[in-house]
Design a protein around this motif. Structure first.
Motif, PDB file in Angstrom:
ATOM      1  N   GLY A  82       0.827  -1.197   0.000  1.00  0.00           N
ATOM      2  CA  GLY A  82       0.000   0.000   0.000  1.00  0.00           C
ATOM      3  C   GLY A  82       0.859   1.244   0.000  1.00  0.00           C
ATOM      4  N   GLY A  83       0.219   2.370   0.188  1.00  0.00           N
ATOM      5  CA  GLY A  83       0.957   3.621   0.196  1.00  0.00           C
ATOM      6  C   GLY A  83       0.066   4.799   0.489  1.00  0.00           C
ATOM      7  N   LEU A 210      -3.370  -0.842 -10.127  1.00  0.00           N
ATOM      8  CA  LEU A 210      -4.728  -0.751  -9.582  1.00  0.00           C
ATOM      9  C   LEU A 210      -4.933   0.597  -8.893  1.00  0.00           C
ATOM     10  CD1 LEU A 210      -5.164  -4.322  -8.004  1.00  0.00           C
ATOM     11  CD2 LEU A 210      -5.862  -3.537 -10.274  1.00  0.00           C
ATOM     12  N   ALA A 211      -3.934   1.009  -8.104  1.00  0.00           N
ATOM     13  CA  ALA A 211      -4.036   2.306  -7.427  1.00  0.00           C
ATOM     14  C   ALA A 211      -4.103   3.449  -8.431  1.00  0.00           C
ATOM     15  CB  ALA A 211      -2.853   2.495  -6.470  1.00  0.00           C
ATOM     16  N   GLN A 212      -3.353   3.321  -9.538  1.00  0.00           N
ATOM     17  CA  GLN A 212      -3.384   4.351 -10.574  1.00  0.00           C
ATOM     18  C   GLN A 212      -4.780   4.509 -11.149  1.00  0.00           C
ATOM     19  OE1 GLN A 212      -0.559   6.423 -12.561  1.00  0.00           O
ATOM     20  NE2 GLN A 212      -2.597   7.266 -12.226  1.00  0.00           N
ATOM     21  N   VAL A 213      -5.446   3.403 -11.450  1.00  0.00           N
ATOM     22  CA  VAL A 213      -6.805   3.476 -11.990  1.00  0.00           C
ATOM     23  C   VAL A 213      -7.746   4.131 -10.978  1.00  0.00           C
ATOM     24  CG1 VAL A 213      -8.750   2.127 -12.863  1.00  0.00           C
ATOM     25  CG2 VAL A 213      -6.415   1.487 -13.496  1.00  0.00           C
ATOM     26  N   SER A 229      -4.630   7.474  -0.232  1.00  0.00           N
ATOM     27  CA  SER A 229      -3.992   6.333   0.413  1.00  0.00           C
ATOM     28  C   SER A 229      -4.655   5.058  -0.085  1.00  0.00           C
ATOM     29  CB  SER A 229      -4.097   6.429   1.939  1.00  0.00           C
ATOM     30  OG  SER A 229      -5.449   6.391   2.357  1.00  0.00           O
ATOM     31  N   PHE A 230      -3.889   3.974  -0.124  1.00  0.00           N
ATOM     32  CA  PHE A 230      -4.447   2.719  -0.605  1.00  0.00           C
ATOM     33  C   PHE A 230      -3.798   1.552   0.120  1.00  0.00           C
ATOM     34  CE2 PHE A 230      -0.788   3.600  -3.262  1.00  0.00           C
ATOM     35  CZ  PHE A 230      -0.197   2.367  -3.508  1.00  0.00           C
ATOM     36  N   ARG A 231      -4.534   0.440   0.172  1.00  0.00           N
ATOM     37  CA  ARG A 231      -4.061  -0.760   0.836  1.00  0.00           C
ATOM     38  C   ARG A 231      -4.517  -1.975   0.037  1.00  0.00           C
ATOM     39  NH1 ARG A 231      -0.092  -1.538   3.960  1.00  0.00           N
ATOM     40  NH2 ARG A 231      -0.615   0.541   4.737  1.00  0.00           N
ATOM     41  N   THR A 263      -8.400  -1.302  -1.166  1.00  0.00           N
ATOM     42  CA  THR A 263      -9.241  -0.217  -0.661  1.00  0.00           C
ATOM     43  C   THR A 263      -8.421   1.074  -0.709  1.00  0.00           C
ATOM     44  OG1 THR A 263      -8.578  -0.676   1.630  1.00  0.00           O
ATOM     45  CG2 THR A 263     -10.617  -1.695   0.831  1.00  0.00           C
ATOM     46  N   ALA A 264      -9.110   2.209  -0.789  1.00  0.00           N
ATOM     47  CA  ALA A 264      -8.417   3.495  -0.890  1.00  0.00           C
ATOM     48  C   ALA A 264      -9.317   4.602  -0.359  1.00  0.00           C
ATOM     49  CB  ALA A 264      -8.024   3.776  -2.337  1.00  0.00           C
ATOM     50  N   THR A 265      -8.682   5.701   0.006  1.00  0.00           N
ATOM     51  CA  THR A 265      -9.403   6.931   0.336  1.00  0.00           C
ATOM     52  C   THR A 265      -8.773   8.078  -0.442  1.00  0.00           C
ATOM     53  OG1 THR A 265      -7.993   7.337   2.276  1.00  0.00           O
ATOM     54  CG2 THR A 265     -10.063   6.160   2.649  1.00  0.00           C
ATOM     55  N   ALA A 266      -9.610   9.008  -0.877  1.00  0.00           N
ATOM     56  CA  ALA A 266      -9.155  10.149  -1.665  1.00  0.00           C
ATOM     57  C   ALA A 266      -9.715  11.430  -1.078  1.00  0.00           C
ATOM     58  CB  ALA A 266      -9.615   9.993  -3.121  1.00  0.00           C
TER      59      ALA A 266
END
Length: 268
Positions: A82-83, A210-213, A229-231, A263-266
């Protein structure tokens, strides 16, 4: 903390618009980035290559750990777990930029599947002396897969999305993304290695892809991003169709069997 052989690393790159356009083409987008264009979020992954000769690579195709910035955790399998990103200003295509990287944390833990190594890298990217973005990259190192072990439990993804986009990732797209990001990890292009050595059921779609999309989707729906952020929670394989979903500031990737892959939050 486990010390590596280097405490920081500085790389410079000219943010070549041709590389960004090549990625847009690979993703089925209109290739519109020119010199002076603001890069979309996370496109910096295409830059700041740090090539190593073959003798400096590990079995997985990545640079061998323990000889550069990343310490040797004593575990063979690497995953980008993640990041987090903080966006201060857009990177501009056609201008030089500088990336300063350091290891913020490296530690061992024991999980359900055995010993784990966790490494967090911080990257700060500057252009014209101004901080454009900061990124924290979380890596996990694990033991080799045990074919006799019980499969990891499946986490069911949410189904209450207000926005959804479906996408497939064939082997050509995985190859192109590996090439454009200079990512030699064999789980993304070497099916025999991915299956027989690392225990996956197919080629693994890059977590950052996946995070890029998700980031591009979030920007389209909520505007320019300030934080993201994403995991990762389950690998997506090259023959699977994924659903990219959003509800408010929460985003996620759902596999074809309903499992949660990311999962991610923006924040805009």
């Amino acid at each position: 903390m486990i010390p590596g052989t280097a405490t920081s690393e500085t790389l410079t790159d000219l943010i070549d618009p041709a590389r960004a356009r090549a990625f847009q083409i690979a993703m089925g987008q209109t290739p519109e980035i020119e010199t002076g264009s603001a890069l979309p979020p996370f496109f910096h992954q295409l830059y700041f290559w740090s090539p190593e000769p073959p003798e400096n690579l590990g079995r997985d195709g990545h640079p061998r750990v323990g000889e550069g910035l990343i310490p040797d955790m004593g575990l063979p399998r690497r995953m980008w777990a993640g990041g987090r990103l903080s966006f201060e200003a857009s990177l501009i295509a056609g201008k030089p930029a500088e990336k300063i990287s350091e290891v913020e944390q490296a530690q061992h833990k024991t999980g359900r599947s055995g010993p784990l190594g966790f490494v967090t890298l911080r990257h700060d990217i500057y252009q014209d002396g101004k901080l454009c973005l900061s990124e924290w990259q979380d890596l996990v190192y694990r033991e080799d897969a045990d074919p006799t072990a019980d499969p990891a439990p499946i986490i069911a993804a949410r189904t209450d999305e207000t926005d959804r986009r479906d996408m497939e990732f064939d082997t050509t797209l995985l190859f192109r993304y590996s090439a454009l990001t200079f990512n030699g990890h064999r789980i993304h292009y070497d099916l025999d290695y991915a299956r027989d050595t690392e225990g996956y059921g197919g080629l693994v779609v890059h977590g950052p892809l996946l995070a890029q999309v998700l980031m591009l989707m979030a920007q389209d729906l909520i505007g320019p991003l300030r934080r993201f952020s994403f995991r990762a929670s389950s690998p997506l394989l090259h023959f699977e169709r994924a659903s990219f979903c959003r509800a408010g500031e929460t985003l996620w990737v759902r596999g074809p069997d309903g499992r949660q892959c990311m999962t991610a939050t923006a924040e805009s």
